[in-house]
Write an enzyme that holds these catalytic residues in place. Structure first.
Site, PDB file in Angstrom:
ATOM      1  N   GLY A  12     -35.879 -28.242  63.223  1.00  0.00           N
ATOM      2  CA  GLY A  12     -35.920 -29.555  63.711  1.00  0.00           C
ATOM      3  C   GLY A  12     -34.549 -30.119  63.975  1.00  0.00           C
ATOM      4  N   SER A 126     -34.504 -42.937  54.919  1.00  0.00           N
ATOM      5  CA  SER A 126     -34.303 -43.994  55.947  1.00  0.00           C
ATOM      6  C   SER A 126     -34.102 -45.233  55.321  1.00  0.00           C
ATOM      7  CB  SER A 126     -35.763 -43.731  56.735  1.00  0.00           C
ATOM      8  OG  SER A 126     -35.760 -44.697  57.645  1.00  0.00           O
ATOM      9  N   TYR A 150     -44.961 -44.803  58.026  1.00  0.00           N
ATOM     10  CA  TYR A 150     -44.017 -44.214  58.118  1.00  0.00           C
ATOM     11  C   TYR A 150     -42.880 -44.480  56.972  1.00  0.00           C
ATOM     12  CZ  TYR A 150     -39.488 -42.168  59.128  1.00  0.00           C
ATOM     13  OH  TYR A 150     -37.952 -41.402  59.029  1.00  0.00           O
ATOM     14  N   LYS A 154     -41.613 -42.749  53.076  1.00  0.00           N
ATOM     15  CA  LYS A 154     -40.386 -42.516  52.599  1.00  0.00           C
ATOM     16  C   LYS A 154     -40.136 -43.086  51.275  1.00  0.00           C
ATOM     17  CE  LYS A 154     -38.557 -39.981  55.929  1.00  0.00           C
ATOM     18  NZ  LYS A 154     -38.285 -38.579  55.650  1.00  0.00           N
ATOM     19  N   ASN A 179     -30.060 -44.006  62.802  1.00  0.00           N
ATOM     20  CA  ASN A 179     -30.014 -43.775  64.087  1.00  0.00           C
ATOM     21  C   ASN A 179     -29.231 -42.474  64.422  1.00  0.00           C
ATOM     22  OD1 ASN A 179     -30.356 -46.707  64.027  1.00  0.00           O
ATOM     23  ND2 ASN A 179     -31.620 -46.058  65.543  1.00  0.00           N
ATOM     24  N   ASN A 198     -39.150 -40.844  71.350  1.00  0.00           N
ATOM     25  CA  ASN A 198     -39.433 -41.913  70.865  1.00  0.00           C
ATOM     26  C   ASN A 198     -38.182 -42.824  70.789  1.00  0.00           C
ATOM     27  OD1 ASN A 198     -42.344 -42.019  69.856  1.00  0.00           O
ATOM     28  ND2 ASN A 198     -41.630 -40.196  68.890  1.00  0.00           N
ATOM     29  N   ASN A 199     -37.070 -42.289  70.617  1.00  0.00           N
ATOM     30  CA  ASN A 199     -35.848 -42.868  70.573  1.00  0.00           C
ATOM     31  C   ASN A 199     -35.121 -43.216  71.601  1.00  0.00           C
ATOM     32  OD1 ASN A 199     -36.188 -40.816  67.409  1.00  0.00           O
ATOM     33  ND2 ASN A 199     -35.807 -42.925  67.302  1.00  0.00           N
ATOM     34  N   LEU A 200     -34.078 -43.958  71.461  1.00  0.00           N
ATOM     35  CA  LEU A 200     -33.476 -44.512  72.751  1.00  0.00           C
ATOM     36  C   LEU A 200     -32.735 -43.624  73.420  1.00  0.00           C
ATOM     37  CD1 LEU A 200     -32.482 -47.043  74.406  1.00  0.00           C
ATOM     38  CD2 LEU A 200     -30.558 -47.392  72.835  1.00  0.00           C
ATOM     39  N   PRO A 291     -43.148 -54.629  68.469  1.00  0.00           N
ATOM     40  CA  PRO A 291     -43.316 -55.515  67.322  1.00  0.00           C
ATOM     41  C   PRO A 291     -42.497 -55.312  66.080  1.00  0.00           C
ATOM     42  CG  PRO A 291     -45.355 -54.275  67.950  1.00  0.00           C
ATOM     43  CD  PRO A 291     -44.386 -53.762  68.898  1.00  0.00           C
TER      44      PRO A 291
HETATM   45  P1  NAD Z   1     -37.503 -33.564  63.339  1.00  0.00           P
HETATM   46  O1  NAD Z   1     -38.946 -33.896  63.999  1.00  0.00           O
HETATM   47  O2  NAD Z   1     -36.673 -32.888  64.652  1.00  0.00           O
HETATM   48  O3  NAD Z   1     -37.561 -32.488  62.407  1.00  0.00           O
HETATM   49  C1  NAD Z   1     -38.575 -32.576  61.047  1.00  0.00           C
HETATM   50  C2  NAD Z   1     -39.085 -31.050  61.045  1.00  0.00           C
HETATM   51  O4  NAD Z   1     -40.055 -31.150  59.863  1.00  0.00           O
HETATM   52  C3  NAD Z   1     -39.481 -30.776  62.413  1.00  0.00           C
HETATM   53  O5  NAD Z   1     -39.078 -29.351  62.713  1.00  0.00           O
HETATM   54  C4  NAD Z   1     -41.056 -30.492  62.011  1.00  0.00           C
HETATM   55  O6  NAD Z   1     -41.742 -29.253  62.626  1.00  0.00           O
HETATM   56  C5  NAD Z   1     -41.094 -30.109  60.420  1.00  0.00           C
HETATM   57  N1  NAD Z   1     -42.194 -30.463  59.759  1.00  0.00           N
HETATM   58  C6  NAD Z   1     -43.051 -31.742  59.800  1.00  0.00           C
HETATM   59  N2  NAD Z   1     -43.893 -31.695  58.830  1.00  0.00           N
HETATM   60  C7  NAD Z   1     -43.922 -30.341  58.166  1.00  0.00           C
HETATM   61  C8  NAD Z   1     -44.608 -29.797  57.306  1.00  0.00           C
HETATM   62  N3  NAD Z   1     -45.513 -30.416  56.889  1.00  0.00           N
HETATM   63  N4  NAD Z   1     -44.320 -28.510  56.964  1.00  0.00           N
HETATM   64  C9  NAD Z   1     -43.347 -27.867  57.343  1.00  0.00           C
HETATM   65  N5  NAD Z   1     -42.496 -28.427  58.521  1.00  0.00           N
HETATM   66  C10 NAD Z   1     -42.923 -29.834  58.735  1.00  0.00           C
HETATM   67  O7  NAD Z   1     -36.995 -34.854  62.770  1.00  0.00           O
HETATM   68  P2  NAD Z   1     -35.439 -35.059  62.479  1.00  0.00           P
HETATM   69  O8  NAD Z   1     -34.812 -36.193  63.300  1.00  0.00           O
HETATM   70  O9  NAD Z   1     -34.763 -33.862  62.551  1.00  0.00           O
HETATM   71  O10 NAD Z   1     -35.815 -35.649  61.151  1.00  0.00           O
HETATM   72  C11 NAD Z   1     -35.618 -35.113  59.804  1.00  0.00           C
HETATM   73  C12 NAD Z   1     -35.889 -35.785  58.743  1.00  0.00           C
HETATM   74  O11 NAD Z   1     -34.799 -37.042  58.688  1.00  0.00           O
HETATM   75  C13 NAD Z   1     -37.202 -36.356  58.830  1.00  0.00           C
HETATM   76  O12 NAD Z   1     -37.979 -36.587  57.465  1.00  0.00           O
HETATM   77  C14 NAD Z   1     -36.988 -37.848  59.106  1.00  0.00           C
HETATM   78  O13 NAD Z   1     -38.136 -38.838  58.727  1.00  0.00           O
HETATM   79  C15 NAD Z   1     -35.678 -38.230  58.702  1.00  0.00           C
HETATM   80  N6  NAD Z   1     -34.985 -39.382  59.433  1.00  0.00           N
HETATM   81  C16 NAD Z   1     -34.714 -39.174  60.829  1.00  0.00           C
HETATM   82  C17 NAD Z   1     -34.328 -40.126  61.445  1.00  0.00           C
HETATM   83  C18 NAD Z   1     -34.064 -39.784  62.684  1.00  0.00           C
HETATM   84  O14 NAD Z   1     -33.927 -41.128  63.788  1.00  0.00           O
HETATM   85  N7  NAD Z   1     -34.049 -38.800  63.572  1.00  0.00           N
HETATM   86  C19 NAD Z   1     -33.656 -41.187  61.068  1.00  0.00           C
HETATM   87  C20 NAD Z   1     -33.677 -41.397  59.484  1.00  0.00           C
HETATM   88  C21 NAD Z   1     -34.401 -40.308  58.723  1.00  0.00           C
HETATM   89  C1  WQD Z   2     -32.993 -48.312  68.961  1.00  0.00           C
HETATM   90  C2  WQD Z   2     -32.891 -49.351  69.745  1.00  0.00           C
HETATM   91  C3  WQD Z   2     -34.919 -50.359  70.397  1.00  0.00           C
HETATM   92  C4  WQD Z   2     -36.200 -47.154  73.033  1.00  0.00           C
HETATM   93  C5  WQD Z   2     -36.175 -45.592  64.838  1.00  0.00           C
HETATM   94  C6  WQD Z   2     -37.231 -45.559  63.690  1.00  0.00           C
HETATM   95  C7  WQD Z   2     -36.363 -45.497  62.212  1.00  0.00           C
HETATM   96  C8  WQD Z   2     -35.536 -44.154  62.407  1.00  0.00           C
HETATM   97  C9  WQD Z   2     -34.811 -44.233  63.484  1.00  0.00           C
HETATM   98  C10 WQD Z   2     -36.053 -42.854  60.482  1.00  0.00           C
HETATM   99  C11 WQD Z   2     -33.883 -50.483  69.421  1.00  0.00           C
HETATM  100  C12 WQD Z   2     -34.316 -49.965  71.626  1.00  0.00           C
HETATM  101  C13 WQD Z   2     -35.450 -47.861  72.067  1.00  0.00           C
HETATM  102  C14 WQD Z   2     -36.481 -47.281  74.417  1.00  0.00           C
HETATM  103  C15 WQD Z   2     -35.147 -49.587  73.872  1.00  0.00           C
HETATM  104  N1  WQD Z   2     -35.871 -43.015  61.814  1.00  0.00           N
HETATM  105  N2  WQD Z   2     -35.006 -49.070  72.599  1.00  0.00           N
HETATM  106  N3  WQD Z   2     -35.840 -48.577  74.734  1.00  0.00           N
HETATM  107  O1  WQD Z   2     -36.290 -48.213  66.121  1.00  0.00           O
HETATM  108  O2  WQD Z   2     -33.620 -48.215  65.530  1.00  0.00           O
HETATM  109  O3  WQD Z   2     -35.255 -46.438  64.637  1.00  0.00           O
HETATM  110  O4  WQD Z   2     -35.289 -44.202  64.430  1.00  0.00           O
HETATM  111  O5  WQD Z   2     -36.076 -43.149  59.654  1.00  0.00           O
HETATM  112  O6  WQD Z   2     -37.493 -45.465  61.489  1.00  0.00           O
HETATM  113  O7  WQD Z   2     -37.807 -47.023  63.551  1.00  0.00           O
HETATM  114  O8  WQD Z   2     -34.627 -46.465  66.965  1.00  0.00           O
HETATM  115  O9  WQD Z   2     -34.050 -45.168  68.905  1.00  0.00           O
HETATM  116  O10 WQD Z   2     -36.334 -46.315  68.617  1.00  0.00           O
HETATM  117  O11 WQD Z   2     -34.388 -47.629  68.953  1.00  0.00           O
HETATM  118  O12 WQD Z   2     -34.887 -50.503  74.171  1.00  0.00           O
HETATM  119  O13 WQD Z   2     -37.014 -46.909  75.047  1.00  0.00           O
HETATM  120  O14 WQD Z   2     -33.215 -49.030  71.248  1.00  0.00           O
HETATM  121  O15 WQD Z   2     -35.547 -51.536  70.774  1.00  0.00           O
HETATM  122  O16 WQD Z   2     -33.103 -51.847  69.453  1.00  0.00           O
HETATM  123  P1  WQD Z   2     -35.032 -47.607  65.954  1.00  0.00           P
HETATM  124  P2  WQD Z   2     -34.932 -46.331  68.509  1.00  0.00           P
END
Ligand code: NAD
Ligand code: WQD
Length: 338
Positions: A12, A126, A150, A154, A179, A198-200, A291
């Site tokens: 990941g 998170s 989600y 956590k 982020n 999903n992210n910006l 929302p």
């Molecule tokens: P990612 O989706 O790139 O990596 C997560 C990995 O977990 C993936 O490779 C997926 O295939 C694997 N996975 C999911 N369910 C599994 C299972 N049951 N068994 C084995 N593998 C499994 O996500 P990421 O961005 O690298 O995030 C990693 C961790 O950090 C996650 O727990 C996420 O919730 C947390 N996190 C991410 C963000 C973010 O914005 N990216 C922010 C805060 C926390």
């Molecule tokens: C960032 C900003 C949006 C997309 C999410 C999860 C959070 C966390 C990290 C793990 C916000 C805006 C976004 C787009 C936009 N993960 N935006 N257009 O929502 O802060 O956090 O990822 O724990 O749980 O909620 O990150 O990158 O989605 O959004 O305007 O197409 O960008 O409204 O202000 P977020 P994001």
């Protein structure tokens, strides 16, 4: 003797960067991932940087027999637990799937850790565990509470880990972040979500390379400097450095720690920055708010500085240059390591 760690992910996004950071710091890493949100391509990227591939086992952390088959091959010192599903919107439509995967998977993992007397863990939590009415900057002692499945997964895992730490035999640090952005400076690994991002930032970069037409900016009437949402974007390499620091500081305690830069940027700030660094115009349109979004979300990194001696060092410009380089490499495709 080299310390061996299990990394529950690592194909990941954050996991692949952590593998590189831990290996370069002298640890041996063993990776498990079910590839549900990643692919083996990231192992090729890791090989480009390290010149070897760490041991990888494809499987699901909910499968205890699979976990036992991995645990029985190595003497693990500890676990960095990242595996999980992470899309807030998807979790609202598939709550059972999220609870089963994230909580069910964590319980299976912790049970097998206990069986093999492996009781040191850094958990990828998170900022979504903080109640939405807390005012930023968030500190670790603020009230917890979630608004989506989600986030609930956590929080439940944090509580479970705190219960384990109360046994007096487990060492636990949940890292709370939000982020993470961009890529390794080599350009060989970075964020490559399956499907529509999903992210910006991955979305903005998709628009910059012409894969998508325009960015939807979710609301411009927030009480922020330009009306768009403000977040604290942290370079993924700073983030994995925090995991390294946390692992080194594990002791018989439970201590959640915020991992943030302490600086906020709006959606429009980030689009402008992408345009500046890439030289490409990024079309966007203002649409309605999501929302669950907060106007502003950032946190204090004081505890991380005081307990771990960690603070973020990379600038957004550097992060963006690395992200752009990674995307260019993806467009070219990988060659064999040279
Ligand atoms: P990612 O989706 O790139 O990596 C997560 C990995 O977990 C993936 O490779 C997926 O295939 C694997 N996975 C999911 N369910 C599994 C299972 N049951 N068994 C084995 N593998 C499994 O996500 P990421 O961005 O690298 O995030 C990693 C961790 O950090 C996650 O727990 C996420 O919730 C947390 N996190 C991410 C963000 C973010 O914005 N990216 C922010 C805060 C926390
Ligand atoms: C960032 C900003 C949006 C997309 C999410 C999860 C959070 C966390 C990290 C793990 C916000 C805006 C976004 C787009 C936009 N993960 N935006 N257009 O929502 O802060 O956090 O990822 O724990 O749980 O909620 O990150 O990158 O989605 O959004 O305007 O197409 O960008 O409204 O202000 P977020 P994001």
């Amino acid at each position: 003797m080299q310390t061996t760690l299990l990394l529950t992910w690592a194909t990941g996004y954050i996991g692949s960067h952590a593998v590189v950071a831990f290996e370069q710091a002298g640890y041996k890493t063993v990776i498990i991932d079910n590839l549900s949100n990643s692919s083996k391509d990231s192992l090729d990227g890791i090989e480009h940087i390290l010149w070897y591939k760490p041991d990888f086992f494809e499987g699901d952390i909910r499968d205890k027999d699979f976990l036992r088959s991995v645990f029985s091959r190595y003497t693990f010192d500890g676990v960095i637990h990242f595996a999980g599903l992470k899309a807030v919107g998807e979790s609202c439509t598939l709550p059972l799937h999220y609870h089963d995967n994230n909580i069910g998977g964590s319980i299976a993992l912790f049970q097998v850790m206990e069986e093999y007397s492996v009781r040191k863990i850094v958990f990828s939590s998170s900022a979504t565990v903080y109640r939405a009415d807390n005012i930023s900057p968030l500190t670790e002692d603020m009230p917890l509470g979630t608004t989506n499945p989600y986030g609930t997964t956590k929080l439940v895992i944090e509580e479970l880990l705190e219960d384990l730490a109360r046994l007096g035999t487990w060492s636990v640090i949940p890292l709370r972040y939000f982020n993470p952005i961009w890529a390794h400076p080599s350009g060989h690994i970075g964020e490559l979500p399956n499907g529509i991002p999903n992210n910006l930032l991955p979305y903005v970069l998709d628009v910059a390379i012409g894969k998508r037409k325009k960015v939807s900016v979710y609301g411009d009437d927030y009480p922020t400097h330009d009306g768009t949402g403000v977040r604290d974007y942290i370079d993924v390499c700073d983030l994995v450095d925090a995991h390294l620091a946390a692992y080194k500081h594990l002791a018989l305690w439970y201590t959640p720690i915020n991992i943030w830069t302490g600086k906020g940027s709006s959606v429009l700030d980030m689009i402008s920055l992408v345009e500046k660094v890439t030289g490409v115009t990024v079309p966007y349109e203002i649409t309605t708010r999501r929302p669950w979004d907060l106007a502003t979300c950032f946190a204090s990194a004081t505890r991380a500085r005081e307990l771990l001696g960690w603070q973020a060092t990379r600038t957004l410009e550097t992060s963006l240059e690395n992200g752009w380089k990674f995307l260019q490499n993806q467009l070219k495709g990988y060659s064999e390591p040279v």
